[in-house]
Design a protein around this motif. Structure first.
Motif, mmCIF file in Angstrom:
data_model
loop_
_atom_site.group_PDB
_atom_site.id
_atom_site.type_symbol
_atom_site.label_atom_id
_atom_site.label_comp_id
_atom_site.label_asym_id
_atom_site.label_seq_id
_atom_site.Cartn_x
_atom_site.Cartn_y
_atom_site.Cartn_z
ATOM 1 N N THR A 73 -79.706 -51.950 -80.603
ATOM 2 C CA THR A 73 -79.563 -52.652 -79.338
ATOM 3 C C THR A 73 -78.726 -51.788 -78.409
ATOM 4 O O THR A 73 -77.663 -51.307 -78.800
ATOM 5 N N THR B 91 -88.485 -49.603 -74.731
ATOM 6 C CA THR B 91 -87.728 -49.985 -75.915
ATOM 7 C C THR B 91 -88.482 -49.699 -77.215
ATOM 8 O O THR B 91 -87.892 -49.760 -78.279
ATOM 9 N N GLN C 201 -84.078 -50.767 -86.048
ATOM 10 C CA GLN C 201 -83.788 -51.546 -84.852
ATOM 11 C C GLN C 201 -82.367 -51.285 -84.384
ATOM 12 O O GLN C 201 -81.431 -51.205 -85.196
ATOM 13 N N SER D 239 -79.998 -55.913 -84.394
ATOM 14 C CA SER D 239 -80.315 -56.712 -83.210
ATOM 15 C C SER D 239 -79.922 -58.162 -83.469
ATOM 16 O O SER D 239 -79.799 -58.589 -84.610
ATOM 17 N N GLU E 15 -79.023 -56.115 -71.871
ATOM 18 C CA GLU E 15 -79.295 -55.824 -73.278
ATOM 19 C C GLU E 15 -80.739 -55.348 -73.437
ATOM 20 O O GLU E 15 -81.661 -55.942 -72.897
ATOM 21 N N PRO F 268 -83.301 -54.319 -76.624
ATOM 22 C CA PRO F 268 -83.565 -54.089 -78.051
ATOM 23 C C PRO F 268 -84.402 -52.816 -78.190
ATOM 24 O O PRO F 268 -85.400 -52.641 -77.495
#
Length: 185
Positions: free
Chosen positions: A129, A64, A127, A96, A143, A145
């Motif tokens: 998601t 991530t 950022q 996010s 999920e 991030p």
């Protein structure tokens, strides 16, 4: 009485121990599924995300924390056999948590009997998601991030902390040695 040889010996041992400190290794590679930060597990149903940027480093695999903006290849491994038999939706949204905004890209897959869904995205710094939804009964929601080209100061601090400690110990020992020599003369 503490001699210069004893102090030097202790400093040498401290340097060797800190040099061998394995906490600096942060590569993502062959890790047990239970310990892999790229695995999401809901009631025994697991998925694994891998991201790659071969244009920058052909050997590197990320999860991530993606080091550079630009084209990024992603591979989603459906570890659970049940997920391979249901439609899966993948969606990437900007932001996010509570600050989610627009959908950047989405993919709907119904044919992934091999357990692999892959694609590419081109994201700017920031950022995001990544949502994975297995459309079964009940639906499974995973999920991830994503942080694109953002400095993780916590990891940066912990990667440099041993070197800072070594430097401070050496400075302290040097100061004590110099003060002792000054007192003797």
């Amino acid at each position: 009485m503490i001699t210069l040889e004893k102090i030097t010996g202790h400093v040498f041992i401290a340097i060797i121990l800190f040099t061998l400190y394995s906490g600096l290794a942060t590569a993502h590679g062959k890790v047990d599924l239970d310990a892999d930060v790229c695995v999401r597990n809901i009631s025994g149903s697991m998925v694994h995300l891998s991201t790659y940027q071969p244009q920058y480093d052909p050997q590197a695999e990320y999860c991530t924390e993606i080091p550079k903006e630009g084209e990024t290849l992603w591979v989603l491994d459906l570890i659970d056999q049940a997920l391979r038999n249901m439609p899966v939706a993948v969606k990437i949204m900007r932001g996010s948590g509570a600050s989610l905004s627009d959908t950047v890209t989405s993919l709907y897959s119904t044919d992934h009997s091999d357990g692999v869904i892959k694609g590419a995205f081109n994201l700017d710094e920031g950022q995001y998601t990544l949502f994975v939804t297995g459309e079964g009964t009940p639906p499974l929601h995973y999920e991830y991030p994503l942080r694109i080209q953002m400095t993780n100061y916590k990891d940066l601090f912990f990667s440099y902390a041993p070197y800072i400690i070594i430097f401070l110990l050496l400075a302290l020992m040097t100061d004590k040695i110099l003060k002792r020599r000054k007192l003797r003369s």
